[in-house]
Write a protein that holds these residues in place. Structure first.
Motif, PDB file in Angstrom:
ATOM      1  N   GLY A 144      43.267  41.649  30.488  1.00 26.50           N
ATOM      2  CA  GLY A 144      44.576  41.519  31.119  1.00 26.50           C
ATOM      3  C   GLY A 144      44.557  41.499  32.635  1.00 26.50           C
ATOM      4  O   GLY A 144      45.617  41.468  33.269  1.00 26.50           O
ATOM      5  N   GLN A 145      43.371  41.502  33.212  1.00 33.32           N
ATOM      6  CA  GLN A 145      43.262  41.497  34.668  1.00 33.32           C
ATOM      7  C   GLN A 145      42.481  40.280  35.147  1.00 33.32           C
ATOM      8  O   GLN A 145      41.815  39.611  34.382  1.00 33.32           O
ATOM      9  CB  GLN A 145      42.566  42.777  35.152  1.00 33.32           C
ATOM     10  N   LEU A 148      34.594  41.665  30.193  1.00 33.29           N
ATOM     11  CA  LEU A 148      33.983  40.336  30.145  1.00 33.29           C
ATOM     12  C   LEU A 148      33.269  40.128  31.473  1.00 33.29           C
ATOM     13  O   LEU A 148      33.884  40.248  32.537  1.00 33.29           O
ATOM     14  CB  LEU A 148      35.050  39.266  29.931  1.00 33.29           C
ATOM     15  N   PHE A 204      32.418  28.381  36.271  1.00 34.46           N
ATOM     16  CA  PHE A 204      32.232  29.618  35.528  1.00 34.46           C
ATOM     17  C   PHE A 204      31.599  29.363  34.169  1.00 34.46           C
ATOM     18  O   PHE A 204      31.855  28.343  33.528  1.00 34.46           O
ATOM     19  CB  PHE A 204      33.572  30.321  35.304  1.00 34.46           C
ATOM     20  N   GLY A 205      30.799  30.334  33.756  1.00 31.26           N
ATOM     21  CA  GLY A 205      30.285  30.319  32.405  1.00 31.26           C
ATOM     22  C   GLY A 205      31.297  30.923  31.452  1.00 31.26           C
ATOM     23  O   GLY A 205      32.360  31.395  31.870  1.00 31.26           O
ATOM     24  N   PRO A 206      30.969  30.949  30.160  1.00 31.41           N
ATOM     25  CA  PRO A 206      31.902  31.475  29.157  1.00 31.41           C
ATOM     26  C   PRO A 206      31.994  32.994  29.166  1.00 31.41           C
ATOM     27  O   PRO A 206      32.908  33.564  28.582  1.00 31.41           O
ATOM     28  CB  PRO A 206      31.312  30.969  27.844  1.00 31.41           C
ATOM     29  N   GLN A 220      35.627  41.240  34.431  1.00 32.97           N
ATOM     30  CA  GLN A 220      37.029  41.026  34.118  1.00 32.97           C
ATOM     31  C   GLN A 220      37.458  41.946  32.979  1.00 32.97           C
ATOM     32  O   GLN A 220      37.035  41.763  31.832  1.00 32.97           O
ATOM     33  CB  GLN A 220      37.306  39.565  33.750  1.00 32.97           C
ATOM     34  N   ARG A 278      30.745  39.299  26.694  1.00 34.67           N
ATOM     35  CA  ARG A 278      31.655  40.397  26.367  1.00 34.67           C
ATOM     36  C   ARG A 278      30.824  41.646  26.104  1.00 34.67           C
ATOM     37  O   ARG A 278      30.080  41.707  25.125  1.00 34.67           O
ATOM     38  CB  ARG A 278      32.481  40.047  25.139  1.00 34.67           C
ATOM     39  N   LEU A 319      31.491  37.631  33.930  1.00 35.34           N
ATOM     40  CA  LEU A 319      31.473  36.205  34.201  1.00 35.34           C
ATOM     41  C   LEU A 319      30.467  35.874  35.294  1.00 35.34           C
ATOM     42  O   LEU A 319      30.358  36.590  36.289  1.00 35.34           O
ATOM     43  CB  LEU A 319      32.860  35.733  34.644  1.00 35.34           C
ATOM     44  N   PRO A 357      39.482  38.422  37.433  1.00 38.21           N
ATOM     45  CA  PRO A 357      38.075  38.758  37.691  1.00 38.21           C
ATOM     46  C   PRO A 357      37.925  39.570  38.973  1.00 38.21           C
ATOM     47  O   PRO A 357      38.608  39.306  39.960  1.00 38.21           O
ATOM     48  CB  PRO A 357      37.415  37.386  37.826  1.00 38.21           C
TER      49      PRO A 357
END
Lengths: 114, 111
Positions: free
Chosen positions: A40-41, A88, A105-107, A37, A110, A90, A43
């Motif tokens: 601003g977009q 990011l 989903f996991g956190p 991800q 980054r 995921l 996944p």
């Protein structure tokens, strides 16, 4: 009941390096999907693992590879990192054959490539 | 793979009901409609899923007309903590499914 966990939380790498991200699915889940991800977009689907095999892949180059272990945990490997790989990452888990495809989903991890 | 269209952003106020509509003209017979919520720097969270008519759970309702070419997520009495990005997804149940995520709708709740 532990949810989806990912490690590490943050990671900084240099262009050209390789990185491995890890994911443990929600207890009882057997399917793991990975997403990228960008800021601003939404996944973007990378691939999905079930029964230790990649069974679906999105539009990502071979630099992105993965693995699923017998305990259903999974790794995402990215080789020859590019600046554009900063995002990011995921991990999502689900249960095959459950009748729906609600993903947990996991956190995320980054990843910053400099 | 069905593609969805939703508003880029929406504003509302605390205590109001918020409706976010998603268009999916190419939805297939076996496709379900799913909505996720995402807060900054967190993974998306499943909100609700449906196939037709109306589905309601403890946090939201999902309205799907008979032609299934659109759907509306309804959030009753929103609070500031409902400020998030909401994604509408369409896809098939079963193996080898692949969901396409758009940019979602950024919902901002004001006091």
């Amino acid at each position: 009941d532990a949810g989806v966990t990912q490690s590490p939380t943050h990671l900084i790498k240099t262009r050209g390096q390789q990185v491995t991200l890890r994911c443990s699915p929600k207890s009882g889940h057997d399917t793991v999907s990975w997403y990228q991800q960008a800021l601003g977009q939404g996944p973007q689907f990378i691939f999905q693992y079930y029964e230790e095999e990649e069974r679906q892949r999105g539009n990502f180059p071979d630099r992105f590879s993965g693995h699923q272990f017998p305990n259903y945990s999974s790794e995402l490997n990215v080789n020859a990192l590019l600046l554009g790989d900063s995002a990011l990452y995921l991990c999502a888990s689900s249960l095959e054959g459950q009748g729906d495809y609600e993903q947990y989903f996991g956190p995320g991890t980054r990843l910053t490539v400099t | 793979l069905a593609k969805t269209t939703q508003p880029i952003s929406m504003d509302s106020y605390e205590g109001q009901e918020v409706n976010i509509t998603c268009s999916h003209n190419n939805i297939a017979t076996n496709d379900y409609i799913t909505w996720y919520q995402q807060f900054p720097s967190q993974g998306p969270r499943f909100i609700i899923q449906g196939y037709k008519t109306k589905v309601t759970n403890e946090v939201a309702s999902l309205f799907i007309p008979a032609d299934r070419k659109s759907s509306t997520l309804s959030l009753p009495r929103v609070s500031l903590s409902d400020t998030a990005v909401y994604y509408c997804l369409v896809g098939r149940v079963g193996s080898n499914y692949q969901l396409i995520w758009g940019a979602g709708t950024k919902l901002i709740i004001k006091p």
